[in-house]
Design an enzyme around this catalytic site. Structure first.
Site, short mmCIF file in Angstrom:
data_model
loop_
_atom_site.label_atom_id
_atom_site.label_comp_id
_atom_site.label_asym_id
_atom_site.label_seq_id
_atom_site.Cartn_x
_atom_site.Cartn_y
_atom_site.Cartn_z
N ASP A 170 0.86 -1.18 0.00
CA ASP A 170 0.00 0.00 0.00
C ASP A 170 0.90 1.24 0.00
OD1 ASP A 170 -2.39 1.41 0.09
OD2 ASP A 170 -2.39 1.52 2.27
N ASP A 219 -0.25 5.08 0.99
CA ASP A 219 -0.49 5.98 2.12
C ASP A 219 -0.54 5.19 3.42
OD1 ASP A 219 -0.78 8.55 0.78
OD2 ASP A 219 -2.56 7.69 -0.13
#
EC number: 3.1.3.5
Length: 276
Positions: free
Chosen positions: A13, A15
């Site tokens: 991922d 953020d």
């Protein structure tokens, strides 16, 4: 797969894992550099469908993380990939921004508001009442309803803002039609990422900061799951879920080789000195 040393490729991922509020999380630049130096296949994933890979690559580079465009995989790309497989050369009415419209064009879709095969809803900074009304009308006439991701809010400096999932609920209330969401936590997004890399789930790890999206989808896709504590989920919150990641780490810095770990600590110390 039960041990990290069997991982030969990575999904991560963005953020909360590599960056937070426009700043690189310590260890993230070094980890990406380590993967690239060692020739390890990897993709950076995001549910955000606003930006193109070029936009995201530039955003990451500004905070010191060098990720080539081809190593980014968004919910917009995953959605376009899914629809290309479902209806090659089809048509769609698209509500979204450049990240989604570009992906749909490159997948060979015709953009139209006249009897489209699909209504595709993605993230946008300004949801138009006119566009939402048109989406409702087209779905009521038979267009199939697709959303890039089910996220109901997105963070901003001013606080949470409504996102794709929230607008989708409005459309569902008006049409009584539930959408199919391609992005996380649908493991479909991870499977399409694996296809892009040309790797198998056995031997691939997923790094995320959320138990309810990254970890559950990674688990369902058969990946080695790593939760980092630099984003949404905390160590205390893990017990609220009936599943577990394979590992819980303080940050991606814990995935660095020893030499790169020393470099990350030095870079962090230098940054703190400059800020003082």
């Amino acid at each position: 797969m039960t041990t990290r040393n069997k991982v030969k490729s990575w999904l991560t991922d963005m953020d909360g894992v590599l960056m937070h509020e426009g700043e690189a999380i310590p260890g993230a630049p070094e980890l990406v550099a380590q993967w690239r130096a060692q020739g390890i296949p990897f993709l950076v994933l995001t549910n955000n469908s606003i930006y193109t890979p070029r936009d995201l690559s530039a955003r990451l580079r500004r905070c010191g993380i060098d990720v080539p465009e081809d190593n980014l995989w968004t919910s917009a790309l995953a959605t376009a990939d899914f629809l290309k497989d479902q209806a090659p050369g089809g048509s769609a009415y698209v509500v979204g921004e450049a990240g989604l419209t570009t992906a749909m064009h490159e997948a060979g879709f015709i953009m139209t508001d006249v009897d489209p095969d699909y209504v595709v809803l993605g993230d946008t900074r300004t949801y138009s009442f006119e566009a939402i009304s048109k989406a409702i009308q087209l779905i009521n006439r038979g267009a199939r309803f697709i959303v890039t991701n089910p996220d109901v809010t997105t963070p901003s400096p001013e606080g949470d803002l409504p996102a794709t999932g929230a607008v989708a609920k409005l459309i569902t209330a008006a049409t009584e039609r539930e959408p199919y969401a391609v992005g996380k936590p649908n493991p479909m997004m991870f499977r399409s990422a694996l296809n892009k890399l040309g790797v198998h789930s056995e031997g691939t790890g997923m790094i995320g900061d959320r138990m309810d999206t990254d970890v559950v989808a990674g688990m369902e896709a058969g990946l080695y799951t790593v939760l980092v504590l630099t984003g949404i989920s905390s160590r205390d919150s893990i017990d609220r879920f009936p599943f577990r990641p394979k590992e819980v780490l303080n940050s991606v810095a814990d995935l660095l080789d020893e030499g790169n770990r020393k470099g990350a600590r030095q870079n962090k110390a230098e940054k703190m000195t400059k800020e003082e």
